[in-house]
Design a protein around this motif. Sequence first.
Motif, PDB file in Angstrom:
ATOM      1  N   LEU A  83       0.827  -1.208   0.000  1.00 18.73           N
ATOM      2  CA  LEU A  83       0.000   0.000   0.000  1.00 18.73           C
ATOM      3  C   LEU A  83       0.862   1.260   0.000  1.00 18.73           C
ATOM      4  N   ARG A  84       1.950   1.232   0.767  1.00 17.93           N
ATOM      5  CA  ARG A  84       2.884   2.367   0.759  1.00 17.93           C
ATOM      6  C   ARG A  84       3.484   2.544  -0.638  1.00 17.93           C
ATOM      7  N   LEU A  85       3.823   1.433  -1.262  1.00 19.34           N
ATOM      8  CA  LEU A  85       4.376   1.488  -2.612  1.00 19.34           C
ATOM      9  C   LEU A  85       3.373   2.099  -3.576  1.00 19.34           C
ATOM     10  N   ALA A  86       2.133   1.667  -3.491  1.00 16.39           N
ATOM     11  CA  ALA A  86       1.091   2.219  -4.367  1.00 16.39           C
ATOM     12  C   ALA A  86       0.923   3.712  -4.134  1.00 16.39           C
ATOM     13  N   SER A  87       0.958   4.106  -2.856  1.00 17.76           N
ATOM     14  CA  SER A  87       0.842   5.526  -2.513  1.00 17.76           C
ATOM     15  C   SER A  87       2.001   6.318  -3.099  1.00 17.76           C
ATOM     16  N   ALA A  88       3.217   5.759  -2.977  1.00 19.90           N
ATOM     17  CA  ALA A  88       4.405   6.436  -3.502  1.00 19.90           C
ATOM     18  C   ALA A  88       4.332   6.572  -5.019  1.00 19.90           C
TER      19      ALA A  88
ATOM     20  N   LEU B 291       4.239   9.923  -7.457  1.00 18.70           N
ATOM     21  CA  LEU B 291       5.203  10.110  -8.546  1.00 18.70           C
ATOM     22  C   LEU B 291       4.504  10.296  -9.895  1.00 18.70           C
ATOM     23  N   GLY B 292       3.191  10.343  -9.891  1.00 22.72           N
ATOM     24  CA  GLY B 292       2.457  10.630 -11.127  1.00 22.72           C
ATOM     25  C   GLY B 292       1.954   9.429 -11.877  1.00 22.72           C
ATOM     26  N   VAL B 293       2.071   8.230 -11.279  1.00 22.84           N
ATOM     27  CA  VAL B 293       1.592   7.024 -11.954  1.00 22.84           C
ATOM     28  C   VAL B 293       0.069   6.953 -11.849  1.00 22.84           C
TER      29      VAL B 293
END
Length: 554
Positions: A50-55, A59-61
Amino acid sequence: MEGAVRCSANYVPLSPISFLERAAVVYGDRTSVVYGSMTYTWRQTRSRCLRLASALTRLGVSRHDVVAVLAPNVPALYELHFGVPMTGAVLCTLNTRHDSAMLQILLRHSEAKIIFVDYELLEVAKGALKLLSAAEIKTPVLVVIRQFGESTANCSLTGSVDMDYETILTAASPQFEIKWPVDECEPISVNYTSGTTSRPKGVVYNHRGAYLNAIATILVNDITTMPVYLWTLPMFHCNGWCLVWGMAAQGGKNICIRNVSAKVIFDNIAQHKITHMGGAPTVLNMIVNAPIAHQKPLPGRVGVLTGAAPPPPKVLFKMEELGFHVTHSYGLTETYGPASVCTWKPEWDCLPAKERARLKARQGIQHLGIEELDIKDPTTMKSVPADGKTMGEVMFRGNTVMDGYYKDLDSTKEALAGGWFRSGDLGVKHSDGYIQLKDRSKDIIISGGENISTIEVESVIFNHPAVLEAAVVGRPDEHWGETPCAFVKLKDGEHTSSEEIIKFCRTRLPHYMAPRSVVFDDLPKTSTGKTQKFVLRQKAKAMGSLFRMGGSKL
């Protein structure tokens, strides 16, 4: 039917992301990932994803953007399989054996917005980005996956590295609202073919197919709850045959390893009490030829799912002798990895070991995710007789066949023409309905009008006691059109001659099928264990008149 209605109560788009959501509840405090001395639980893995998805979102993804990764089997690669689709984006796992030139081609083609790169592969990635910059093409944001336990301050990041993996996770929030697919046929990943013959194609997987094939592969390999899985298979290959997602479905413990060797395999089996693993026949060959000093007794039943290339019966026989339980599957990148299985029948248990190995070497029948598997005449599209002799092309229909080739509609239409996926593999169907591969259509040798299956010739050569690996290709011949040329790698400390290999084959095969020439050398491989036969064909062609053993007479 009158009274029936489809709504959110009875229809939810299938997605393997749901496996992680369930695992965090059912198996929350159980170990999810192990890498050296580092361990995570399923609850921690979900939080990190979830943190990765948030990051990524910061980043504009956004939905349908491509996020690439170049890494061996490390925890970050596992997490990216969930974190990327949580944003609605598409994961592109890249072959770790690619050089900078090939990497830049794939980054250009995929239009990846971000690329995650393992620290050991940083120079290759930087080389690819330089090539893109030189061509005035926008480069993806580069995120480095640093060595576990190394602080950011000590990580040798250059100006071309934008940020590192752990830093962006630490700065991100685990309170992320997952962007579930609106349509289950939305893309979840793009996998580039291994490039054994030409420039790789980008195979598009969707959420539905990934979900179904993960379940089918679990069933194929008899994976019950809370398995301990050793990642000898590259996760980048067909998303680990969809078992990256499948391990979450069963609450498994993922044992991540950076490099694969016989010693590493046996050590991890003993240390972690491995229950399952997978890999190409080259991994099996590595195991059966391991030095005695590296071998260790198995702590329990170890199931091994093999595929990617037809395994020689001798290797299957030796694996059984060591106590491994091998399940033989078959598929392609275009079928999400495994698509068929040589389902074992109890009545075969009483057969001699070598006969069991011969039967297990067949590719079997479709698994539950594939609707139909057949051998057809590619021109008439009629099924060939189930006589074990008549060859045709292996074809598939079902929900775990690719959506198509990314940005290549013509190739997609060609591959799916007639309502079937045309594999390009040649095979036969036996009377019991099980199929058996004979060759790739481009690998079959036609000598004097006779078709020669390179797989059959290779299986015979594998039985020679000095041989470790073998591959057979056609070599141009003025009289016969082409004749078999064998490339052989010997076991350490073993010696033999070309004449001996040819004689060995001629006593076991019709003379026209036996190799006319033998070359002792290492075999070029893709990272998934497939021999790059197009390279060997080029070598055989270049050799020309160097080999005239046996002349032009059979």
